[in-house]
Design a protein around this motif. Structure first.
Motif, PDB file in Angstrom:
ATOM      1  N   ASP A   1      40.508  77.431 -22.040  1.00  0.00           N
ATOM      2  CA  ASP A   1      40.095  77.129 -23.414  1.00  0.00           C
ATOM      3  C   ASP A   1      41.134  77.683 -24.396  1.00  0.00           C
TER       4      ASP A   1
ATOM      5  N   ARG B   1      44.258  68.383 -22.746  1.00  0.00           N
ATOM      6  CA  ARG B   1      43.842  68.506 -21.358  1.00  0.00           C
ATOM      7  C   ARG B   1      44.468  69.783 -20.804  1.00  0.00           C
ATOM      8  N   GLY B   2      43.810  70.348 -19.807  1.00  0.00           N
ATOM      9  CA  GLY B   2      44.336  71.568 -19.227  1.00  0.00           C
ATOM     10  C   GLY B   2      44.054  71.627 -17.749  1.00  0.00           C
TER      11      GLY B   2
ATOM     12  N   LEU C   1      40.095  71.732 -13.862  1.00  0.00           N
ATOM     13  CA  LEU C   1      40.586  70.717 -14.802  1.00  0.00           C
ATOM     14  C   LEU C   1      39.752  70.796 -16.073  1.00  0.00           C
ATOM     15  N   MET C   2      40.433  70.641 -17.202  1.00  0.00           N
ATOM     16  CA  MET C   2      39.728  70.817 -18.484  1.00  0.00           C
ATOM     17  C   MET C   2      40.069  69.677 -19.438  1.00  0.00           C
ATOM     18  N   GLN C   3      39.097  69.280 -20.257  1.00  0.00           N
ATOM     19  CA  GLN C   3      39.325  68.334 -21.361  1.00  0.00           C
ATOM     20  C   GLN C   3      38.608  68.890 -22.582  1.00  0.00           C
ATOM     21  N   GLN C   4      39.296  68.886 -23.717  1.00  0.00           N
ATOM     22  CA  GLN C   4      38.866  69.723 -24.852  1.00  0.00           C
ATOM     23  C   GLN C   4      39.094  69.044 -26.204  1.00  0.00           C
TER      24      GLN C   4
ATOM     25  N   LYS D   1      32.742  62.461 -18.774  1.00  0.00           N
ATOM     26  CA  LYS D   1      32.917  62.796 -20.178  1.00  0.00           C
ATOM     27  C   LYS D   1      34.062  61.947 -20.689  1.00  0.00           C
TER      28      LYS D   1
ATOM     29  N   ASN E   1      36.537  61.160 -24.195  1.00  0.00           N
ATOM     30  CA  ASN E   1      36.988  61.401 -25.569  1.00  0.00           C
ATOM     31  C   ASN E   1      37.615  60.126 -26.114  1.00  0.00           C
TER      32      ASN E   1
ATOM     33  N   ARG F   1      40.316  61.581 -13.064  1.00  0.00           N
ATOM     34  CA  ARG F   1      40.609  61.467 -14.483  1.00  0.00           C
ATOM     35  C   ARG F   1      40.929  60.015 -14.783  1.00  0.00           C
TER      36      ARG F   1
ATOM     37  N   LEU G   1      40.123  59.090 -23.125  1.00  0.00           N
ATOM     38  CA  LEU G   1      40.415  59.946 -21.974  1.00  0.00           C
ATOM     39  C   LEU G   1      39.115  60.288 -21.273  1.00  0.00           C
TER      40      LEU G   1
ATOM     41  N   GLN H   1      37.083  62.335 -17.816  1.00  0.00           N
ATOM     42  CA  GLN H   1      37.059  63.243 -16.666  1.00  0.00           C
ATOM     43  C   GLN H   1      35.690  63.084 -16.010  1.00  0.00           C
TER      44      GLN H   1
END
Lengths: 151, 151, 151, 151
Positions: free
Chosen positions: A67, A119-120, A135-138, C90, C92, C119, C135, C137
């Protein structure tokens, strides 16, 4: 030193100055290992304070550093006076997080005036083996006229 | 003491025993304040080790305790030999998290043989005012034949 | 024809056969444009039945095709007898989705015996310009001994 | 008729007027069944155009109607001149969606000047049995000075 380089150093300084004021990151033992425009990498060495009960890195530690990596990736593109706030993020845990350290990388996919999307991923480093463990999406929000991260 | 009560005490003991082995939760100062079947509440007092640079609770601390609350909410419904793993979660930050403590609540919405889905929220307690500061939705996986949380 | 090629054709046939049975995809006008192991691309031409009130592609259409692309990306790696179920995803939305067609791409990031994580992204094609507009995930579950997608 | 009631009717009219311009919703056969301040319910009868290959409602249809329900729940609280845009949403599928119709409910949890957060659920109605088949969490953005939904 040209203006561009000055600006570059400037945002890197801003990111680090902000990061080291975060009691949680400091206590966890995390550090910023790289900042580029739209990108930030945070490292977290193994330590009891970031583990769960089986000696793996805690899911909460993984979420916290990715984050933050995404937040500073966005922040690196903002004006000096702007702050950044995490609106929301989602993380998938895809492998056990064991090893001597974690590397969290956040990258801006879509910069924006109000909202920025990143994204991370988080990599667990065990001896010489690297494993993507999350895996991250933010979504992040720019706070005009405040000079720091808020999240 | 009847069997049901014995089973109840048993899962509460299992949750707490597991929780206190989590180095991260202990170092953060978090504690389990309530466990019922399908529900878990975790409290987190204010402290430098869980703050960001403005004296607010860190988004990573918020994510960590609500992930754990959801995980133990699921775990409370599992057989003694089963473990639980966070597959993924998503958190929305909806208000600044300031005050003397946070209360994270996780609740099972859909229990399952393999997957369990929970929702959670985090409440910031400031003097006598309570503010919901985060909302969470989470997927967990039952690990057969392991006796603890894994996430 | 060697066994590998036979298997390849086989899973491509399986994906298309399953896809064309989806009343929703057919009515939307969507089509599978590419299938490789761990990858699937779905295209959606512009049409009133997939638009919102401003002549842009509907967010629901975007979500639907990228969910399907991710699902078949996972399915392409499964045994012939296995089915796939979307656990959660999810999305975006990062740019307005205008143009003559959308291209949704799903890619497996982490294959697994029970769970698979993908993804995805959706690209809006307007004249010669391509814009990433969403995007995604996603978490998928393998259903043993059923021969099709379930989601 | 007092001002409050006039405003109420007004936003209900605005929601319905906007909804019926959505080609996708109309082609799917969806309808707005209830609008209150901060709440919107959308119903979707069974039909080939919203099914997947096993006669269940398609995950994409589920996602589409709950996204729309959340969007109009937010929109119902906005000024007449404002529009709404889905920033992102996440959906968990928790039961097979079979039956004669779906009911999607979106509810505002946190209204905001710029961002609004909602939660939603989708219920499958089969004979007299109602089953929650999906859970949603969503972020929306207010678009000042535009008079409609944008997502």
């Amino acid at each position: 030193m040209n203006d561009f380089k000055a600006a570059m150093l400037n945002y890197q300084d801003r990111v680090r100055e902000s990061f080291y004021k975060q009691g949680m990151m400091v206590h966890m033992g995390a550090d910023v290992s790289e900042v580029r425009p739209g990108f930030c990498e945070v490292q977290l060495p193994n330590g009891l304070q970031v583990l769960q009960q089986h000696g793996l890195f805690h899911g909460g530690a993984i979420a916290a550093i990715v984050d933050v990596a995404g937040g500073y990736a966005a922040y690196s593109l903002f004006d000096e006076d702007d702050g950044v706030l995490t609106v929301e993020f989602k993380v998938n845990y895809i492998a056990p997080a064991r090893g001597r350290k974690l590397i969290a990388r956040g990258e801006v996919v879509k910069p924006g005036r109000t909202l920025t999307v990143t994204r991370g991923e988080v990599i667990a480093v065990e001896d010489d083996k690297e494993t993507v463990c999350a895996l991250m999406q933010q979504t992040l929000m720019r706070i005009n006229g405040r000079d720091d991260i808020k999240g």
